[in-house]
Design an enzyme around this catalytic site. Structure first.
Site, PDB file in Angstrom:
ATOM      1  N   HIS A   1      -1.611   1.296  -4.253  1.00 61.99           N
ATOM      2  CA  HIS A   1      -2.063   2.695  -4.165  1.00 61.99           C
ATOM      3  C   HIS A   1      -1.172   3.642  -4.962  1.00 61.99           C
ATOM      4  CE1 HIS A   1      -4.371   1.530  -0.289  1.00 61.99           C
ATOM      5  NE2 HIS A   1      -5.031   1.215  -1.374  1.00 61.99           N
TER       6      HIS A   1
ATOM      7  N   SER B   1      -2.469  -0.994   9.275  1.00 63.11           N
ATOM      8  CA  SER B   1      -3.547  -0.872  10.278  1.00 63.11           C
ATOM      9  C   SER B   1      -4.824  -1.561   9.832  1.00 63.11           C
ATOM     10  CB  SER B   1      -3.828   0.608  10.522  1.00 63.11           C
ATOM     11  OG  SER B   1      -4.195   1.227   9.283  1.00 63.11           O
TER      12      SER B   1
ATOM     13  N   ASP C   1       6.010   4.928  -1.388  1.00 62.20           N
ATOM     14  CA  ASP C   1       7.355   5.509  -1.193  1.00 62.20           C
ATOM     15  C   ASP C   1       8.443   4.903  -2.082  1.00 62.20           C
ATOM     16  OD1 ASP C   1       7.387   3.766   1.994  1.00 62.20           O
ATOM     17  OD2 ASP C   1       8.052   3.026   0.028  1.00 62.20           O
TER      18      ASP C   1
ATOM     19  N   GLN D   1       0.843  -1.198   0.000  1.00 63.23           N
ATOM     20  CA  GLN D   1       0.000   0.000   0.000  1.00 63.23           C
ATOM     21  C   GLN D   1       0.881   1.252   0.000  1.00 63.23           C
ATOM     22  OE1 GLN D   1      -3.402  -0.629   3.050  1.00 63.23           O
ATOM     23  NE2 GLN D   1      -1.865  -2.175   3.526  1.00 63.23           N
TER      24      GLN D   1
HETATM   25  C1  BV8 Z   1     -12.216   2.883  -3.325  1.00 65.58           C
HETATM   26  C2  BV8 Z   1      -2.295   6.744  -1.020  1.00 65.58           C
HETATM   27  C3  BV8 Z   1     -14.087   2.631  -4.805  1.00 65.58           C
HETATM   28  C4  BV8 Z   1      -2.504   8.179  -0.694  1.00 65.58           C
HETATM   29  C5  BV8 Z   1      -4.007   5.686   0.307  1.00 65.58           C
HETATM   30  C6  BV8 Z   1     -15.512  -0.085   2.730  1.00 65.58           C
HETATM   31  C7  BV8 Z   1     -15.740   0.288   4.017  1.00 65.58           C
HETATM   32  C8  BV8 Z   1     -15.432   1.616   4.422  1.00 65.58           C
HETATM   33  C9  BV8 Z   1     -14.887   2.562   3.542  1.00 65.58           C
HETATM   34  C10 BV8 Z   1     -14.658   2.170   2.276  1.00 65.58           C
HETATM   35  C11 BV8 Z   1     -14.987   0.874   1.859  1.00 65.58           C
HETATM   36  N1  BV8 Z   1     -14.649   0.783   0.571  1.00 65.58           N
HETATM   37  C12 BV8 Z   1     -14.139   1.985   0.151  1.00 65.58           C
HETATM   38  C13 BV8 Z   1     -14.138   2.835   1.178  1.00 65.58           C
HETATM   39  C14 BV8 Z   1     -13.624   4.186   1.148  1.00 65.58           C
HETATM   40  C15 BV8 Z   1     -12.095   4.266   1.395  1.00 65.58           C
HETATM   41  C16 BV8 Z   1     -11.699   3.706   2.743  1.00 65.58           C
HETATM   42  O1  BV8 Z   1     -11.247   2.584   2.885  1.00 65.58           O
HETATM   43  N2  BV8 Z   1     -11.814   4.583   3.745  1.00 65.58           N
HETATM   44  C17 BV8 Z   1     -11.353   4.180   5.097  1.00 65.58           C
HETATM   45  C18 BV8 Z   1     -10.541   5.312   5.672  1.00 65.58           C
HETATM   46  C19 BV8 Z   1     -12.503   3.818   5.953  1.00 65.58           C
HETATM   47  N3  BV8 Z   1     -11.372   3.532   0.350  1.00 65.58           N
HETATM   48  C20 BV8 Z   1     -11.111   4.194  -0.806  1.00 65.58           C
HETATM   49  O2  BV8 Z   1     -11.444   5.337  -1.030  1.00 65.58           O
HETATM   50  C21 BV8 Z   1     -10.362   3.388  -1.857  1.00 65.58           C
HETATM   51  N4  BV8 Z   1     -11.035   3.513  -3.115  1.00 65.58           N
HETATM   52  O3  BV8 Z   1     -12.697   2.155  -2.501  1.00 65.58           O
HETATM   53  O4  BV8 Z   1     -12.781   3.170  -4.559  1.00 65.58           O
HETATM   54  C22 BV8 Z   1     -15.025   3.428  -4.008  1.00 65.58           C
HETATM   55  C23 BV8 Z   1     -14.976   4.789  -4.173  1.00 65.58           C
HETATM   56  C24 BV8 Z   1     -15.890   5.558  -3.417  1.00 65.58           C
HETATM   57  C25 BV8 Z   1     -16.746   4.964  -2.472  1.00 65.58           C
HETATM   58  C26 BV8 Z   1     -16.739   3.581  -2.360  1.00 65.58           C
HETATM   59  C27 BV8 Z   1     -15.871   2.795  -3.132  1.00 65.58           C
HETATM   60  C28 BV8 Z   1      -8.953   3.973  -2.084  1.00 65.58           C
HETATM   61  C29 BV8 Z   1      -8.157   3.958  -0.836  1.00 65.58           C
HETATM   62  C30 BV8 Z   1      -6.694   4.359  -1.114  1.00 65.58           C
HETATM   63  C31 BV8 Z   1      -6.358   5.655  -0.456  1.00 65.58           C
HETATM   64  N5  BV8 Z   1      -4.926   5.950  -0.600  1.00 65.58           N
HETATM   65  N6  BV8 Z   1      -2.701   5.977   0.120  1.00 65.58           N
HETATM   66  C32 BV8 Z   1      -1.253   8.847  -0.279  1.00 65.58           C
HETATM   67  O5  BV8 Z   1      -0.305   8.168   0.096  1.00 65.58           O
HETATM   68  O6  BV8 Z   1      -1.270  10.068  -0.337  1.00 65.58           O
HETATM   69  S1  BV8 Z   1      -4.505   4.875   1.759  1.00 65.58           S
HETATM   70  C33 BV8 Z   1      -3.149   4.909   2.863  1.00 65.58           C
HETATM   71  O7  BV8 Z   1      -3.688   4.547   4.102  1.00 65.58           O
HETATM   72  C34 BV8 Z   1      -2.107   3.858   2.625  1.00 65.58           C
HETATM   73  O8  BV8 Z   1      -1.790   3.666   1.303  1.00 65.58           O
HETATM   74  C35 BV8 Z   1      -2.732   2.611   3.203  1.00 65.58           C
HETATM   75  O9  BV8 Z   1      -3.478   1.957   2.273  1.00 65.58           O
HETATM   76  C36 BV8 Z   1      -3.728   3.140   4.160  1.00 65.58           C
HETATM   77  C37 BV8 Z   1      -3.481   2.618   5.528  1.00 65.58           C
HETATM   78  O10 BV8 Z   1      -2.268   2.971   5.902  1.00 65.58           O
HETATM   79  P1  BV8 Z   1      -1.227   1.899   6.542  1.00 65.58           P
HETATM   80  O11 BV8 Z   1      -0.236   1.642   5.501  1.00 65.58           O
HETATM   81  O12 BV8 Z   1      -1.919   0.744   7.149  1.00 65.58           O
HETATM   82  O13 BV8 Z   1      -0.618   2.862   7.640  1.00 65.58           O
HETATM   83  P2  BV8 Z   1      -1.283   3.331   9.014  1.00 65.58           P
HETATM   84  O14 BV8 Z   1      -0.566   4.554   9.393  1.00 65.58           O
HETATM   85  O15 BV8 Z   1      -2.753   3.363   8.955  1.00 65.58           O
HETATM   86  O16 BV8 Z   1      -0.890   2.135  10.006  1.00 65.58           O
HETATM   87  C38 BV8 Z   1       0.462   1.832  10.241  1.00 65.58           C
HETATM   88  C39 BV8 Z   1       0.459   0.522  11.010  1.00 65.58           C
HETATM   89  O17 BV8 Z   1       1.803   0.101  11.192  1.00 65.58           O
HETATM   90  C40 BV8 Z   1      -0.175   0.635  12.398  1.00 65.58           C
HETATM   91  O18 BV8 Z   1      -1.011  -0.492  12.611  1.00 65.58           O
HETATM   92  C41 BV8 Z   1       1.037   0.607  13.346  1.00 65.58           C
HETATM   93  O19 BV8 Z   1       0.741  -0.029  14.571  1.00 65.58           O
HETATM   94  C42 BV8 Z   1       2.030  -0.218  12.556  1.00 65.58           C
HETATM   95  N7  BV8 Z   1       3.454   0.083  12.805  1.00 65.58           N
HETATM   96  C43 BV8 Z   1       4.010   1.298  12.999  1.00 65.58           C
HETATM   97  N8  BV8 Z   1       5.374   1.158  13.129  1.00 65.58           N
HETATM   98  C44 BV8 Z   1       5.648  -0.164  13.000  1.00 65.58           C
HETATM   99  C45 BV8 Z   1       4.423  -0.862  12.784  1.00 65.58           C
HETATM  100  N9  BV8 Z   1       4.372  -2.195  12.631  1.00 65.58           N
HETATM  101  C46 BV8 Z   1       5.557  -2.880  12.688  1.00 65.58           C
HETATM  102  N10 BV8 Z   1       6.769  -2.279  12.865  1.00 65.58           N
HETATM  103  C47 BV8 Z   1       6.854  -0.946  13.040  1.00 65.58           C
HETATM  104  N11 BV8 Z   1       8.050  -0.376  13.231  1.00 65.58           N
END
Ligand code: BV8
Length: 232
Positions: free
Chosen positions: A113, A181, A98, A95
């Site tokens: 993504h 996450s 970078d 996802q």
């Molecule tokens: C879409 C690029 C059709 C941008 C990104 C179903 C249910 C609910 C909502 C939806 C659904 N279907 C669609 C949606 C809407 C939406 C969505 O999911 N919203 C969420 C917020 C609820 N999805 C979309 O819009 C997708 N498109 O579905 O199109 C559609 C359209 C309209 C309506 C319906 C359907 C497109 C989503 C893509 C968005 N783009 N990134 C940019 O970079 O600028 S998302 C971005 O966040 C990332 O790419 C990644 O995918 C996402 C999550 O991030 P993570 O990588 O998991 O990072 P995060 O910070 O969250 O977590 C880090 C984790 O690492 C933590 O758990 C932490 O504990 C852990 N960690 C930290 N350090 C360490 C570690 N683990 C181990 N070692 C360490 N050292």
């Protein structure tokens, strides 16, 4: 339960998120100091925001390109690339935008993504690599603003990319989710394909996530440490 070791598997899929790149100094999206806690994605990471104010979105992306450009892949990225060299049927589904998997030697990385290092013109329908920091002309020769080749919220994922991911997940004998996450869809649901296919399933994260229940092994701690342990 003894920790699964990469040497006992052939068709491994690494499913990675921002937590893998955190140890390279790249902020994650959620949680303390996360990108979305500083920037509202409705202002910086969706098509509407881009159409409303492309300069503002490009300023934000130049900051991210600048920050990521200064970072290096970490030991976690390198273990994954190493395993892929030893086990050619290994796939990297990320996802992350970078580009650190490829810089660590990862091959055919499946970028769900998109990438910070590609731009496209939606009028000319062209996509090209661009690693300049800061970005040169923000406009295409046709006069249209170049769009970062990133999947923003509300954007559909590229079907060809999703198909490649599904193909790898369907034949996996080991699925390793690293540093994600599990809250953004449809990506968060993809590992379930491998689990349903009978693959051994591992989640590496500092903490439990909303999708932890689907994984047999839930390894808690820094990604690079657990990846090194599984590479014994
Ligand atoms: C879409 C690029 C059709 C941008 C990104 C179903 C249910 C609910 C909502 C939806 C659904 N279907 C669609 C949606 C809407 C939406 C969505 O999911 N919203 C969420 C917020 C609820 N999805 C979309 O819009 C997708 N498109 O579905 O199109 C559609 C359209 C309209 C309506 C319906 C359907 C497109 C989503 C893509 C968005 N783009 N990134 C940019 O970079 O600028 S998302 C971005 O966040 C990332 O790419 C990644 O995918 C996402 C999550 O991030 P993570 O990588 O998991 O990072 P995060 O910070 O969250 O977590 C880090 C984790 O690492 C933590 O758990 C932490 O504990 C852990 N960690 C930290 N350090 C360490 C570690 N683990 C181990 N070692 C360490 N050292």
């Amino acid at each position: 339960m003894t920790t699964p070791l990469f040497r006992n598997f052939e068709r491994i899929v690494f499913f990675t998120g921002a937590g893998l790149s955190a140890e390279s100094g790249i902020p994650t999206f959620r949680g303390k100091g996360g990108v979305w806690s500083q920037y509202d994605y409705k202002e910086y990471a969706c098509q509407e925001a881009f159409e409303r104010d492309p300069e503002k979105v490009w300023d934000f992306l130049d900051v991210r390109r600048g920050a990521v450009g200064k970072c290096e892949p970490n030991a976690g990225h390198r273990v994954i690339a190493e395993v892929q060299k030893a086990k050619p049927a290994t796939a990297i589904v990320t996802q992350n935008v970078d580009g650190l998997h490829a810089r660590a030697g990862g091959r055919d990385v499946i970028e769900l993504h998109g990438s910070l290092w590609r731009v496209r013109c939606d009028r000319e329908r062209v996509v090209r690599k661009d690693a300049s920091v800061s970005m040169g002309s923000r406009k295409c020769s046709c006069g249209e603003y170049l769009r970062p080749d990133i999947v923003w919220f509300g954007d559909m994922l590229d079907e060809r990319v999703v198909r490649r991911a599904i193909k790898a997940l369907e034949s996996a004998d080991l699925i390793v989710s690293v540093g994600t996450s599990g809250v953004v869809y449809p990506a968060a649901d993809l590992p379930r394909i491998a689990v349903r296919g009978g693959a051994t399933s591992v989640e590496i994260n500092l903490e439990d996530t909303p999708v932890s229940e689907m994984f047999e092994y839930r390894l808690r701690g820094p990604a690079s440490e657990w990846l090194a342990k599984m590479n014994a």
